[in-house]
Every structure is written in structure tokens, then in C-alpha cells.
Design a protein around this motif. Structure first.
Motif, PDB file in Angstrom:
ATOM      1  N   ALA A   1      14.142   1.235 -18.832  1.00 17.78           N
ATOM      2  CA  ALA A   1      14.604  -0.096 -19.234  1.00 17.78           C
ATOM      3  C   ALA A   1      16.054  -0.082 -19.682  1.00 17.78           C
ATOM      4  O   ALA A   1      16.774  -1.087 -19.544  1.00 17.78           O
ATOM      5  CB  ALA A   1      13.711  -0.640 -20.349  1.00 17.78           C
ATOM      6  N   ASP A   2      16.532   1.057 -20.259  1.00 16.58           N
ATOM      7  CA  ASP A   2      17.903   1.119 -20.758  1.00 16.58           C
ATOM      8  C   ASP A   2      18.898   1.627 -19.709  1.00 16.58           C
ATOM      9  O   ASP A   2      20.071   1.820 -20.010  1.00 16.58           O
ATOM     10  CB  ASP A   2      17.975   1.992 -22.011  1.00 16.58           C
ATOM     11  N   HIS A   3      18.437   1.880 -18.484  1.00 15.04           N
ATOM     12  CA  HIS A   3      19.337   2.284 -17.406  1.00 15.04           C
ATOM     13  C   HIS A   3      20.102   1.052 -16.923  1.00 15.04           C
ATOM     14  O   HIS A   3      19.577  -0.070 -16.938  1.00 15.04           O
ATOM     15  CB  HIS A   3      18.531   2.891 -16.254  1.00 15.04           C
ATOM     16  N   PRO A   4      21.369   1.213 -16.496  1.00 11.36           N
ATOM     17  CA  PRO A   4      22.106   0.037 -15.984  1.00 11.36           C
ATOM     18  C   PRO A   4      21.387  -0.709 -14.864  1.00 11.36           C
ATOM     19  O   PRO A   4      21.581  -1.908 -14.689  1.00 11.36           O
ATOM     20  CB  PRO A   4      23.416   0.662 -15.490  1.00 11.36           C
ATOM     21  N   TYR A   5      20.566   0.002 -14.077  1.00  9.00           N
ATOM     22  CA  TYR A   5      19.793  -0.651 -13.023  1.00  9.00           C
ATOM     23  C   TYR A   5      18.363  -0.964 -13.471  1.00  9.00           C
ATOM     24  O   TYR A   5      17.496  -1.219 -12.633  1.00  9.00           O
ATOM     25  CB  TYR A   5      19.727   0.241 -11.777  1.00  9.00           C
ATOM     26  N   GLY A   6      18.118  -0.979 -14.764  1.00  8.75           N
ATOM     27  CA  GLY A   6      16.764  -1.155 -15.278  1.00  8.75           C
ATOM     28  C   GLY A   6      16.285  -2.584 -15.337  1.00  8.75           C
ATOM     29  O   GLY A   6      15.226  -2.863 -15.909  1.00  8.75           O
ATOM     30  N   HIS A   7      17.043  -3.534 -14.792  1.00 13.55           N
ATOM     31  CA  HIS A   7      16.591  -4.924 -14.708  1.00 13.55           C
ATOM     32  C   HIS A   7      17.127  -5.514 -13.412  1.00 13.55           C
ATOM     33  O   HIS A   7      18.075  -5.010 -12.822  1.00 13.55           O
ATOM     34  CB  HIS A   7      17.080  -5.745 -15.913  1.00 13.55           C
ATOM     35  N   THR A   8      16.520  -6.591 -12.932  1.00 12.76           N
ATOM     36  CA  THR A   8      16.909  -7.185 -11.656  1.00 12.76           C
ATOM     37  C   THR A   8      18.188  -7.996 -11.796  1.00 12.76           C
ATOM     38  O   THR A   8      18.570  -8.423 -12.883  1.00 12.76           O
ATOM     39  CB  THR A   8      15.799  -8.102 -11.118  1.00 12.76           C
ATOM     40  N   VAL A   9      18.829  -8.234 -10.669  1.00 15.83           N
ATOM     41  CA  VAL A   9      20.089  -8.964 -10.672  1.00 15.83           C
ATOM     42  C   VAL A   9      19.897 -10.398 -11.141  1.00 15.83           C
ATOM     43  O   VAL A   9      20.686 -10.922 -11.921  1.00 15.83           O
ATOM     44  CB  VAL A   9      20.721  -8.937  -9.270  1.00 15.83           C
ATOM     45  N   ILE A  10      18.828 -11.034 -10.708  1.00 15.73           N
ATOM     46  CA  ILE A  10      18.633 -12.440 -11.075  1.00 15.73           C
ATOM     47  C   ILE A  10      18.142 -12.594 -12.504  1.00 15.73           C
ATOM     48  O   ILE A  10      18.273 -13.651 -13.099  1.00 15.73           O
ATOM     49  CB  ILE A  10      17.686 -13.145 -10.079  1.00 15.73           C
ATOM     50  N   GLY A  11      17.574 -11.538 -13.096  1.00 17.33           N
ATOM     51  CA  GLY A  11      17.215 -11.559 -14.501  1.00 17.33           C
ATOM     52  C   GLY A  11      15.906 -12.270 -14.787  1.00 17.33           C
ATOM     53  O   GLY A  11      15.179 -12.691 -13.890  1.00 17.33           O
ATOM     54  N   SER A  12      15.624 -12.401 -16.081  1.00 15.02           N
ATOM     55  CA  SER A  12      14.384 -13.043 -16.520  1.00 15.02           C
ATOM     56  C   SER A  12      14.655 -14.476 -16.944  1.00 15.02           C
ATOM     57  O   SER A  12      15.771 -14.835 -17.320  1.00 15.02           O
ATOM     58  CB  SER A  12      13.776 -12.270 -17.694  1.00 15.02           C
ATOM     59  N   MET A  13      13.625 -15.305 -16.901  1.00 14.55           N
ATOM     60  CA  MET A  13      13.752 -16.695 -17.322  1.00 14.55           C
ATOM     61  C   MET A  13      14.186 -16.777 -18.795  1.00 14.55           C
ATOM     62  O   MET A  13      15.038 -17.584 -19.165  1.00 14.55           O
ATOM     63  CB  MET A  13      12.423 -17.431 -17.126  1.00 14.55           C
ATOM     64  N   ALA A  14      13.598 -15.933 -19.647  1.00 13.93           N
ATOM     65  CA  ALA A  14      13.915 -15.976 -21.075  1.00 13.93           C
ATOM     66  C   ALA A  14      15.382 -15.643 -21.315  1.00 13.93           C
ATOM     67  O   ALA A  14      16.058 -16.303 -22.123  1.00 13.93           O
ATOM     68  CB  ALA A  14      13.010 -15.006 -21.835  1.00 13.93           C
ATOM     69  N   ASP A  15      15.897 -14.623 -20.631  1.00 15.36           N
ATOM     70  CA  ASP A  15      17.297 -14.255 -20.819  1.00 15.36           C
ATOM     71  C   ASP A  15      18.228 -15.344 -20.302  1.00 15.36           C
ATOM     72  O   ASP A  15      19.292 -15.601 -20.889  1.00 15.36           O
ATOM     73  CB  ASP A  15      17.589 -12.933 -20.114  1.00 15.36           C
ATOM     74  N   LEU A  16      17.863 -15.975 -19.174  1.00 17.94           N
ATOM     75  CA  LEU A  16      18.688 -17.073 -18.664  1.00 17.94           C
ATOM     76  C   LEU A  16      18.718 -18.235 -19.652  1.00 17.94           C
ATOM     77  O   LEU A  16      19.761 -18.852 -19.883  1.00 17.94           O
ATOM     78  CB  LEU A  16      18.162 -17.538 -17.302  1.00 17.94           C
ATOM     79  N   ASP A  17      17.561 -18.549 -20.242  1.00 15.13           N
ATOM     80  CA  ASP A  17      17.512 -19.614 -21.239  1.00 15.13           C
ATOM     81  C   ASP A  17      18.367 -19.294 -22.457  1.00 15.13           C
ATOM     82  O   ASP A  17      18.918 -20.187 -23.098  1.00 15.13           O
ATOM     83  CB  ASP A  17      16.060 -19.852 -21.684  1.00 15.13           C
ATOM     84  N   ALA A  18      18.491 -18.008 -22.791  1.00 15.02           N
ATOM     85  CA  ALA A  18      19.194 -17.612 -24.009  1.00 15.02           C
ATOM     86  C   ALA A  18      20.709 -17.572 -23.841  1.00 15.02           C
ATOM     87  O   ALA A  18      21.436 -17.451 -24.829  1.00 15.02           O
ATOM     88  CB  ALA A  18      18.690 -16.235 -24.457  1.00 15.02           C
ATOM     89  N   ALA A  19      21.206 -17.648 -22.609  1.00 12.34           N
ATOM     90  CA  ALA A  19      22.652 -17.569 -22.387  1.00 12.34           C
ATOM     91  C   ALA A  19      23.354 -18.763 -23.032  1.00 12.34           C
ATOM     92  O   ALA A  19      23.011 -19.918 -22.784  1.00 12.34           O
ATOM     93  CB  ALA A  19      22.943 -17.533 -20.893  1.00 12.34           C
TER      94      ALA A  19
END
Length: 934
Positions: A203-221
Motif C-alpha cells: 500500500a505504501d509503494h508509489p504504485y500501490g494505488h490506481t491512477v484513477i484513485g478511490s471515490m473517498a479520496d476524490l471527494d476529499a480533494a
């Protein structure tokens, strides 16, 4: 705007298996097939030595400028790469790099409007912005005369963006991105990349999440996040700009210094370096998804792009899966017939890549058994290595693809893209050529060594380098007004000539130099419209079987020869025609043409080849029955044209009709319609009539028309007449609804088509069109919405289509109906809208004909649909002569009183009550074939 998650576009899967490779030997099945073409391979000319000459400069503020001259057309590719992607995102802000890319198109301080509203006036083509794990890029091709204008725009959003970003724009683009995420996840295999990412990277690797991201993270921007991101990563020193095309290095430097020289360098950016997350042991996961076929993925983490091992692993993947005699294709698809497709290769990224094997199984097959075959074949290849012929095929396929890509100055894989990628990731615009040289000199031992080394294990290293002392120019470009584009160059359709062979075959030739390739497309005047009533689908099946074997060659031998020649041969059909295509390297045209002619004249239609092709066609039909867009399109066509009309029935046939076909049916189709007096050969590429005509005469010397006349094709039934609209609902649960609506529109008329194009483009045929701006930009209910005119003979179909979030289905129908009503009623197209479309269509003509494929496509339209040969001579004048009054007449002809049929594919329980309340017309629930459901 799109996400480029990796160079390899992975399609998801129903079952994901992530394993470390086994380097030890497994029980070996029979050896590979005997080499059929070793002598032929040795005699082939070498792949060409290609290059992309460039000049590299670094401005005082740290901006890197790369220039490539290509004066074949009066256009310039402008390609800007920022060295920032999803790997730079902090915890809790996944998807932020992609979200910001969308915001960059919404306007800057001195052009506070949608970016596309400016570029459509400049005649921009090949335009987009993309984000992946490692970079964000923005690119477009423009006429040379518009270069100052687009540089002003690009530099304005690099140096003058923050004042134009507010909360409303952030919320708007957040909604658009979230709809893009919903749309992707709503597709078959749409959730696979999430699963692969989570399983193969910590999870802490630079590639440990997708490019489009999660809904929660998008909402938090937040707005502060956006502005901080811009300040941190969008400085001049973190960017590379490539100008490729009709420009000199001197001109380029002067212009870029003028527009970009006063932009601050930005803070030093610390980039993750080589971080290969080597896995140990075997990880497994099972996923359930709405798909038609099981699919197996196997993934290994390997070195980054540009590494020798990664280049050799790419060739190893070709040996495993490219061509019918490749290890996995032959075992799984050809011999055992348990799979319909296989893939193996590298998915390359900047700090670490992945080697991926993907197998799509036939329905009901055991993925465990398929995985055992994959393991056996990989272990055998790593033990014994590839044969010399296998390596040569892999080398040629990969090299020929690279050569063909160099035809284009811009867009994905064009010359500007290669230069920018090499500079950003490897520090040298010419670094791509190192990989090409490895390709030319690779040995079997290189491939085997890379495969044995990169199965499990990995390393990480970090280097910190001093940041240079950058300076900023005291003055810059005038920001009070974007420069007006200069006079647009005349865009002329490439010249072409016609001649006829001694056997009556008509030839249309457009000679084009620049890239040493030749493309051919044999157009036979019969398609699915000629299918007998009880043999629907034979027009599609027959050409598919043709490429699987001739009287003297098996499917495997054809595959071998194509790979050795670096040629690609394909066949298919549409409603009105069947085609067989060839793309060949110019130096190997004669042997490629001999193979092409053999396939056209002497297909064997062997029972085993026929069964494989039939199974593939049935699988495709099954897949389309699970794709919302395909369902909506099929149901709409059947209702607008009528289910028995050639344009209303699926060209692929139905499962039942295809299952009933026999080899004799396909052979009869070929014998009836494949004759030189019923065909035209379109040729585009690096050849002349003097060179081509003798080669064609030789290749087709035995192809003669029979004495019997051509049969009369079945007459199409009368088109249905609908006095009242109807709404058809197809029940398919999911987060999105697919909406398609259409009606009959007038037939093609060269005198008015330009005006029709203007009206449709303004209404729904461009990013800034009314329908897209409403549903995507204003409401952010959809990732994209638009309208178009489907090409047919006679009356055509005008249609509107989009995918929307499920809870806004009825509301989207209201907005679409409103746009269609307004354009022929209270809000006709304005002079400003029409002027923008005129500029976009006319100035974009030069870029539209950059590639051989584009030219061949328009020549095909002339052959099949009767487009006059001089059509494009007057097209610009027709478009420029369009007034609001003419556009209103055209809009009325297209839109009329609105769609006669609406098709909505979505969650019936959630959408039906609200749709019925709209009173759009009679509402009926149907299945995926359009049959009423009780």
C-alpha cells in the motif's frame, strides 16, 4: 481526457492469479513445431535502421525543449510532459494527478474558458491529455500557422492557472472523473486493475494505488490541495515540451522562450527511483464479475522501462503469445481449444514494470488446468530457450510495429511521444533507440537469461542530486490577448490514381512516402446485406476463416510467414462490403503480396479452422450481450431500420444462426462474391503505379472472373414508419445506464453533407458540443455524451448516445430531449457556435490525413458509399458557407421531432418508474435481443 494506467492496456478478468514464476523445469510436452521457414527467415532483409533526429535545449528556467523537424505536412505536434503522476500522490489523495489533469482543460487566467473552445478554432487534431503512474501529458497537432496560439494557451495554463480555479470547477471535474471511474468499473473485467494493483504492490509503494484513485479520496480533494499540487509539480523545470513537425530548432527556441521563458522553475521535485516490488511465493484471489468468459491473469514485478531485461522480457512475451504458433496460443487456442485469446508481455513503467500473462478461456473451461499449461510452457521456455525462428518472428513483429508508429508526429506512440517519454524517464530523447538496437541484436540467451533472473526478488535505490540554480526571464509574452492564428494552409486530399488489372480488378492508388510501408485493402462488393435469410453471420465468418488457411498453407504457417515478413493481414465485413487488408514493410512487399493473394484466391475452409473461427464469433456475440453499449446499439438499429433490414440486424448474426453455419456456407460465400469484377483494391503507401502494377499482375495472375453473372443481392425490406416515439428498457444492474436514441435521417448528399457535419458537430459531435457540455461539464452525470450520423447507403440513422450514472437516468433523458428540441426550436445554433465548428472542421483537415489508414478510410468511402472523388475539393467551401439558417435546416432534417426510439440499458427496478413518468412515449421492457419481456 483519458487515463493511461500503463503502456499495456489491461482488460480485467473474472479470475486473477498472481504468482511468482517457476524457474525450474516442468514436465515438458512435445517440442515446438518443426521450423517451416528458417531458410526464408535467413533470406529476409534486415529491419530498417530508423531514427528520430532531434535538437535538445534547456531554457534558463529549467524547461527542457526538444525539436524534431518533419515537413511532410504543414502541421506541428505540441507535446508537453510534466514529470508527475499517481506515484507522486500522498496517502489519502489517490486519483489527484488525474483529477488535476482534467482541471487543466477548464481555463487559465488569461483564457478563462474550456481549452477545447480555443483549440477547435485552431484546427487541432490528435488532441488529448492523459495521466499514468509517472507522468501527465497534454498534446495536440495544429496547423503551423496556429503554433503561436497554442503555445500561448499551453504556457498560460503552465504559468497562469491558479487564478482561474475555483470551487465550482473543482466540483464539476470531480464529478466527471467519478463518472469516468463508474463507467470503467461498469465494463466487463472493469475491476481487475484495482485487484492487480492491490495484490502486487504494498500500500505504501508509489504504485500501490490506481491512477484513477478511490471515490473517498476524490471527494476529499480540496481547493487548497489543487493549488498546492500545481505549485509543487507544474513548474517549468519539471516539464518537457516537444515540438515535432513543420518547424526548425531556431524557430522553436525563439517561440518557446517567448511564451514560456518567464514561467518560474518551481521547487525541486524528488522522484522515486528504481523500486521493483519483487514478490515471493504464490498469491491467489478469486473475483466475480459480470463477464461472458473466464479469464486468467498472472503477474510478475520486473525492472523498469528502458532496462535491458525488460526489453528482452517483452520479446519473451511475444514468443509465448504472438502468432498462432506461439507457445501459449498453439497449446491453448489452437490445439486444446480451451481458450479464445492469450497475451503475454511487459507493462512498462518508470520505476518498475510488470510481466503479465492473460488468457481468456472459453465458457465452462477450468482455469486451474489452463494455469498449469501456462506454468509448463513458461518453465520449458526458460529451460530450453526460444528457437532462432521464434526469436526472429518476435523481433520482426515488435520492430515492424515501431516502424509504423513513426509515421505520425503526434498522438500516442508518435515521434513526439517517443522523444518526450525517453527524456522524462531516461534523461535522453534518443534513449528509445537503445531498446530498438537491443531488439535488432537480441539472442535466445538474452531472452532466457532475463526470464530466469526476473521471477522473484528485487531491489530499491535512491539517489539525491543537487538542484541547479535556475533563473527566470524578466519579461515574457503579452498575456492580455492570445495571438491570432495565421492564415491557414490549404489542406488538399492526397492525390490518387486509378487503373485496372488485366483480370478486371480495379485499383485505387495513393502514393505516399515518408514511412517505408504499404497498406492494401481489397473491397468486395458484398457484406452482411448479402447474407441469405437463414445464414446470418456468414459474411463475417467467411473472411475470418480465410486467414486461417489456404490450399498450400495451414493457419500456423500463415502466422509464421506474417511474423517473419513483418506483415499484418486481416479480414472482416460490414453491411455493404467485405474486406481483406494487408500492411507490409515496403522492402518485403513482394513476398507479403504473394501471401496476401494466396489468402484471397485460395482459402481452404478446413473444418477445424472453420470451427475455431465460428467459436470466436459466437464468443464475441456472447460478450456483446453483456456490454451495455453494444446492447443499446443493436436494439436501437433493429427498431429504427427494422429487424430484417440489413442495417437493423447484427452483422455478426446471432448465436443460433452462426452455430448452424457450415464450412460449405463460408466456401459458397467466397465463391459467389470474391471475384475480380466485384472488387476494388485500395493501396496507400510507399510505392508507385510503375512498381505496383507488375507486382499485382504477378500476384493475381490466376484470379479470373467466372463466366456466370453476379447474383442479385436480396432486396432490403421497406423501412418502418413510426408515428409515435417509444422507449425500450433492457434490464442490466450496475452503477450506470447506457442511453441511445435515434431516428432516420436523409441519405448522404455531397452538396449538403458539409452543412450536416456543422450542425451535428455543434449539437453533439465535439467535446464542446451542446450535449456533451450539458451532461458532462454542467451536470457531471456522464463521462461523455454526443451525437452522430451512422454511415449507410440510402437513409441513415442520426443517434445520440451516452453512459450516465444510474440515479440520473431519467434526468439525463430530459436533458437530451431538451437539447434536441431546443436546437430546432427556441435555441437554434448561433453564429458563434457555427464559426467555432467551421474553424475546427476546416483547419483540422490537414491533420486528419496524416496517416495512411486515414487516407485509405476516405478512399474506401468513395468506393463503397459513392462519395465523389472531388468531394474534399469543395468540402471546406461547403462548411464555410454554412450560415445559421442553413444549419437550422440541417438540424431539422437530422433531429426532426425527436428520436423515434429510445433505448436505455440499466437497472430496471431503479430507473423504470421515473422513465415512465416522463411520457416520452410507449415504454416497453425488452431483452438483449430486443424481444418483449413480460
Amino acid at each position: 481526457m483519458t487515463i493511461a494506467a500503463r503502456r499495456l492496456a489491461l482488460l480485467g478478468g473474472a479470475a486473477v492469479s498472481l504468482l511468482a514464476a517457476a524457474a525450474h523445469a516442468a514436465p515438458a510436452p512435445a517440442a515446438p513445431p518443426a521450423v517451416q521457414n528458417r531458410a526464408a527467415a535467413a533470406a529476409l532483409p534486415a529491419l530498417p535502421d530508423v531514427d528520430i533526429p532531434f535538437t535538445k535545449m534547456v531554457l534558463p528556467n529549467g524547461l527542457t525543449l526538444i525539436v524534431h523537424e518533419d515537413h511532410k505536412a504543414p502541421i506541428v505536434a505540441v507535446n508537453i510532459w510534466y514529470h508527475v503522476g499517481s506515484k507522486n500522490e500522498p496517502v489519502g489523495r489517490s486519483g489527484f494527478a488525474h483529477l488535476f489533469e482534467h482541471l487543466m482543460f477548464n481555463g487559465s487566467e488569461n483564457f478563462n474558458n474550456d481549452f477545447f473552445k480555443a483549440t477547435e478554432l485552431l484546427g487541432a487534431t490528435d488532441q488529448n491529455g492523459t495521466t499514468n503512474t509517472d507522468r501527465t501529458n497534454y498534446f495536440q497537432n495544429v496547423p503551423t500557422s496556429a503554433l503561436d496560439s497554442v503555445l500561448w494557451l499551453e504556457s498560460d495554463r503552465m504559468g497562469h492557472l491558479l487564478g482561474a480555479i475555483d470551487q465550482a470547477r473543482l466540483d464539476e471535474q470531480r464529478g466527471v472523473v467519478q463518472n469516468e471511474k463508474r463507467q470503467s468499473e461498469n465494463q466487463p473485467y472493469g475491476r481487475v486493475w484495482d485487484a492487480i494493483t492491490e495484490a502486487t504492490y504494498p500500500a505504501d509503494h508509489p504504485y500501490g494505488h490506481t491512477v484513477i484513485g478511490s471515490m473517498a479520496d476524490l471527494d476529499a480533494a480540496s481547493l487548497d490541495d489543487v493549488k498546492g499540487w500545481f505549485r509543487d509539480y507544474y513548474g517549468a523545470a519539471n516539464a518537457v515540451i516537444v515540438l515535432a513537425g513543420d518547424i526548425t530548432p531556431e524557430e522553436a527556441r525563439a517561440k518557446v522562450e517567448h511564451y514560456f521563458g518567464d514561467i518560474p522553475s518551481g521547487p525541486p521535485v524528488t522522484q522515486p527511483q528504481r523500486m521493483i516490488a519483487r514478490m515471493e511465493g504464490a498469491q491467489r484471489e478469486i473475483m466475480y464479475d459480470r463477464v461472458g468468459q473466464p479469464r486468467l491473469y498472472k503477474v510478475w514485478n520486473v525492472p523498469p522501462a528502458g532496462d535491458a531485461a525488460t526489453d528482452y522480457l517483452g520479446l519473451l512475451g511475444q514468443v509465448l503469445s504472438s502468432g498462432r504458433t506461439s507457445r501459449l496460443h498453439k497449446r491453448l487456442v489452437f490445439d486444446d481449444q480451451v481458450a479464445t485469446s492469450v497475451f503475454a508481455g511487459t507493462s512498462e513503467s518508470e520505476i518498475g514494470s510488470q510481466f503479465v500473462v492473460m488468457v481468456t478461456a472459453k465458457p465452462g473451461q477450468d482455469l486451474g488446468a489452463i494455469e498449469r499449461v501456462v506454468d509448463e510452457e513458461m518453465a520449458r521456455l526458460l529451460r530450453d530457450g526460444p528457437s532462432a525462428e521464434e526469436l526472429e518472428r518476435a523481433r520482426t513483429v515488435t520492430g515492424a510495429g515501431l516502424v509504423r508508429g513513426l509515421e505520425r508526429i503526434g498522438g500516442f506512440g508518435g515521434k513526439s511521444d517517443r522523444l518526450a517519454e525517453s527524456q522524462v524517464f531516461l534523461g535522453d530523447p534518443g534513449a528509445w533507440k537503445t531498446s530498438y538496437e537491443r531488439l535488432l541484436t537480441a539472442t535466445p540467451a538474452n531472452l532466457t537469461g532475463a526470464g530466469r533472473d526476473w521471477l522473484t526478488d528485487g531491489s530499491y535505490a535512491l539517489e539525491v542530486l543537487p538542484f541547479p540554480d535556475f533563473t527566470t526571464a524578466a519579461t515574457g509574452a503579452d498575456r492580455s490577448k492570445m495571438p491570432d492564428p495565421g492564415a491557414a494552409p490549404q489542406a488538399d486530399f492526397p492525390s490518387f490514381e486509378r487503373f485496372t488489372l488485366s483480370n478486371g480488378l480495379k485499383v485505387v492508388l495513393a502514393p505516399r512516402t515518408g514511412v517505408p510501408t504499404v497498406s492494401m485493402n481489397l473491397i468486395v462488393e458484398a457484406g452482411s446485406a448479402a447474407d441469405p435469410a437463414d445464414k446470418n453471420g456468414v459474411a463475417q465468418l467467411a473472411p475470418a476463416v480465410m486467414t486461417n488457411g489456404t490450399d498450400r498453407l495451414t493457419a500456423l504457417q500463415i502466422s509464421d510467414q506474417m511474423q517473419l515478413l513483418g506483415a499484418s493481414i486481416g479480414a472482416g465485413s460490414a453491411v455493404d462490403y467485405t474486406n481483406v487488408s494487408l500492411n507490409a514493410i515496403e522492402s518485403r512487399l513482394e513476398p507479403s503480396l504473394a501471401l496476401y493473394a494466396d489468402i484471397i484466391q485460395n482459402p481452404a475452409f478446413r473444418a477445424e479452422d472453420f470451427q475455431r473461427a465460428k467459436a470466436q464469433q459466437v464468443s464475441g456475440i456472447q460478450q456483446s450481450n453483456r456490454n451495455p453499449g453494444a446492447i443499446a446499439s443493436r436494439v436501437l438499429a433493429a427498431n429504427v431500420f427494422g429487424p430484417e433490414n440489413p442495417y437493423g440486424r447484427p452483422t455478426s448474426g446471432t448465436e443460433a444462426s452462426v452455430q448452424a453455419l457450415t464450412p460449405a456456407d463460408a466456401e459458397a460465400y467466397h465463391a459467389t462474391w470474391f471475384r475480380p469484377d466485384n472488387a476494388t483494391l485500395v493501396v496507400v503507401g510507399d510505392t508507385t503505379q510503375a512498381e505496383l502494377a507488375p507486382a499485382l499482375e504477378k500476384a493475381f495472375r490466376t484470379w479470373r472472373a467466372p463466366s456466370t453473372p453476379l447474383p442479385v443481392k436480396p432486396a432490403a425490406p421497406a423501412l418502418p414508419s413510426r408515428s409515435a416515439p417509444r422507449v425500450l428498457i433492457v434490464d442490466r444492474a450496475g452503477p450506470q445506464s447506457s442511453i441511445t436514441a435515434g431516428r432516420l435521417a436523409p441519405a448522404f448528399d455531397a452538396a449538403t453533407e458539409g452543412t450536416f457535419d456543422v450542425a451535428n458537430t455543434a449539437l453533439g459531435g465535439a467535446f464542446t458540443s451542446r450535449i456533451n457540455m450539458n451532461l458532462r461539464e454542467d451536470k457531471h452525470w456522464s463521462y461523455g455524451a454526443g451525437s452522430g450520423i451512422r454511415t449507410t447507403r440510402g437513409e441513415r440513422m442520426f443517434l445520440v448516445s451516452t453512459g450516465v450514472q444510474s440515479d440520473k437516468t431519467a434526468e439525463s433523458l430530459v436533458e437530451i430531449r431538451k437539447e434536441l428540441s431546443d436546437v430546432v426550436g427556441s435555441r437554434p445554433l448561433t453564429e458563434d457556435e457555427i464559426a467555432a465548428v467551421r474553424s475546427n472542421l476546416v483547419l483540422g483537415m490537414a491533420g486528419n490525413w496524416e496517416t495512411n489508414a486515414a487516407v485509405a478510410g476516405d478512399l474506401t468511402s468513395m468506393v463503397v458509399y459513392g462519395v465523389p472523388e472531388n468531394y474534399y475539393d469543395g468540402y471546406a467551401a461547403s462548411v464555410n458557407a454554412t450560415t445559421p439558417q442553413k444549419a437550422s435546416v440541417a438540424a431539422r432534417a437530422l433531429v426532426g421531432d425527436g428520436p423515434t426510439t429510445w433505448v436505455v440499458v440499466g437497472d430496471r427496478a431503479a430507473i423504470e418508474p421515473k422513465i415512465r413518468a416522463l411520457n416520452l412515449g410507449e415504454v416497453q421492457v425488452v431483452d438483449v435481443e430486443g424481444r418483449p419481456v413480460n
